[in-house]
Scaffold this motif. Structure first.
Motif, short mmCIF file in Angstrom:
data_model
loop_
_atom_site.label_atom_id
_atom_site.label_comp_id
_atom_site.label_asym_id
_atom_site.label_seq_id
_atom_site.Cartn_x
_atom_site.Cartn_y
_atom_site.Cartn_z
N GLU A 115 -35.95 -68.69 3.82
CA GLU A 115 -37.12 -67.85 4.12
C GLU A 115 -37.74 -68.17 5.47
OE1 GLU A 115 -40.87 -69.68 1.83
OE2 GLU A 115 -39.09 -69.45 0.53
N THR A 116 -37.27 -69.24 6.11
CA THR A 116 -37.79 -69.58 7.44
C THR A 116 -36.93 -69.02 8.56
OG1 THR A 116 -36.59 -71.67 7.73
CG2 THR A 116 -38.64 -71.74 6.47
N GLU A 117 -35.82 -68.36 8.21
CA GLU A 117 -34.94 -67.79 9.24
C GLU A 117 -35.70 -66.77 10.09
OE1 GLU A 117 -31.94 -68.47 10.12
OE2 GLU A 117 -30.74 -69.19 8.44
N GLN A 118 -35.53 -66.86 11.40
CA GLN A 118 -36.15 -65.91 12.33
C GLN A 118 -35.09 -65.44 13.31
OE1 GLN A 118 -39.78 -67.38 14.11
NE2 GLN A 118 -40.35 -68.50 12.26
N ALA A 119 -35.01 -64.14 13.51
CA ALA A 119 -33.96 -63.57 14.37
C ALA A 119 -34.17 -63.95 15.83
CB ALA A 119 -33.95 -62.05 14.22
N GLY A 120 -33.05 -64.15 16.52
CA GLY A 120 -33.08 -64.33 17.96
C GLY A 120 -33.65 -65.64 18.46
#
Length: 311
Positions: free
Chosen positions: A152-157
């Protein structure tokens, strides 16, 4: 003297370093401001001309300014800070390796292209602090309590990430600024505890923190820099190192920084003899009995101000 300030777009309206450029101009020096991310530059000629006594960079991670500064250094021009030192602290993976190699109190560091890959970090090292490897100003920093929360901490780019074990603390960091041998500190709310009750402001620099800050300068060859320190149960722990920070709440920061830039420019670069950027030593600014630095000799000059040129 003739100085070139490389100011990237994020800081084009920022008091730091533009106020420093204006102060130098008011002392009678010629200051050209180059905006590497927002203007057309004849870069080969700007560097090859070699008409500036020193180049100064206020950079963002991954911005184009560092390439220009490195080009200036490569052809033998003076840079403030040393270009190699800036590169070393802009890549947090490299920073952690060099810091731990030289005994600086930096947490064990893991690197991965995605947050979910940190699931292989031993459970006993959680919670983890995860942040971009080229981040700054607290951008993208988050606290992950256990492996099950990584997705849930994944952030794109975001690019490459680093993760370090969380150091228990009261919800505050010490921001320590080094200005050519002077140390100043401010207490601030931790970016991973945004709701914490912290009375932010200038505070005395503990002796053990000053020792750590001085060693950072010695190892990385930095003269104008800041470190973020967490006061953990086992003493101070470095969680970030920044070249040319804001120097926020440092008394008379603009004049002090302007004077330091001049001294470094005249000496031909870094006063440090670090492992990354060896250079000749120059004496630090003298102190008066109450411990405050003397004003730089040019601070009281009434020279005509030619203005800050925008390139």
């Amino acid at each position: 003297m003739k100085l070139c300030f490389l100011v990237e777009e994020l800081y084009r309206n920022d008091g730091m370093p533009l106020d420093v450029a204006r102060r130098l101009s008011s002392w009678g020096h010629q200051v050209d401001v180059v905006r590497p991310g927002g203007s057309l530059l004849r870069i080969s000629e700007e560097v090859r001309a070699g008409t500036h006594d020193a180049w100064v960079l206020k950079t963002v991670s991954g911005g184009p300014g560092l390439t220009l500064l490195e080009a200036a250094a490569a052809v033998g021009l003076t840079t403030v800070n040393d270009a190699r030192s800036i590169r070393a602290v802009r890549d947090k993976v490299f920073t952690s390796i060099i810091a731990r190699q030289h005994g600086l109190p930096v947490p064990v560091t893991y690197s991965a292209p995605r947050a979910t890959l940190f699931a292989d970090v031993p459970d006993e090292l959680f919670p983890l602090v995860v942040k971009p490897a080229d981040g700054s100003s607290g951008r993208g920093v988050r606290l992950v309590p256990d492996p099950g929360r990584l997705a849930e901490t994944e952030q794109a780019g975001e690019g490459q990430l680093i993760a370090q074990p969380y150091v228990p603390n009261p919800g505050s960091d010490l921001k320590v600024y080094c200005l050519a041998g002077e140390f100043h500190a401010t207490l601030r709310r931790s970016p991973i505890h945004p709701d914490g009750q912290v009375e932010e402001g200038a505070v005395p620099v503990p002796a053990e923190v000053a020792a750590v800050a001085a060693k950072v300068g010695a190892v990385f060859g930095l003269d104008l820099y800041g470190i973020d320190v967490v006061l953990g149960p086992d003493g101070p722990v470095i969680v970030d190192i920044n070249d040319f920070p804001s120097f926020r709440q440092v008394p008379d920061a603009v004049s002090r920084l302007a004077g330091a830039v001049l001294d470094l420019a005249r000496a031909g670069g870094s006063a440090r003899t670090g492992v990354l950027a060896p250079a000749p030593h120059i004496p630090s600014q003298s102190l008066i009995p109450d411990g405050r630095p003397r004003p730089h000799p040019e601070a009281d000059m009434l020279a005509a101000a030619p203005g800050v040129a925008q390139i």
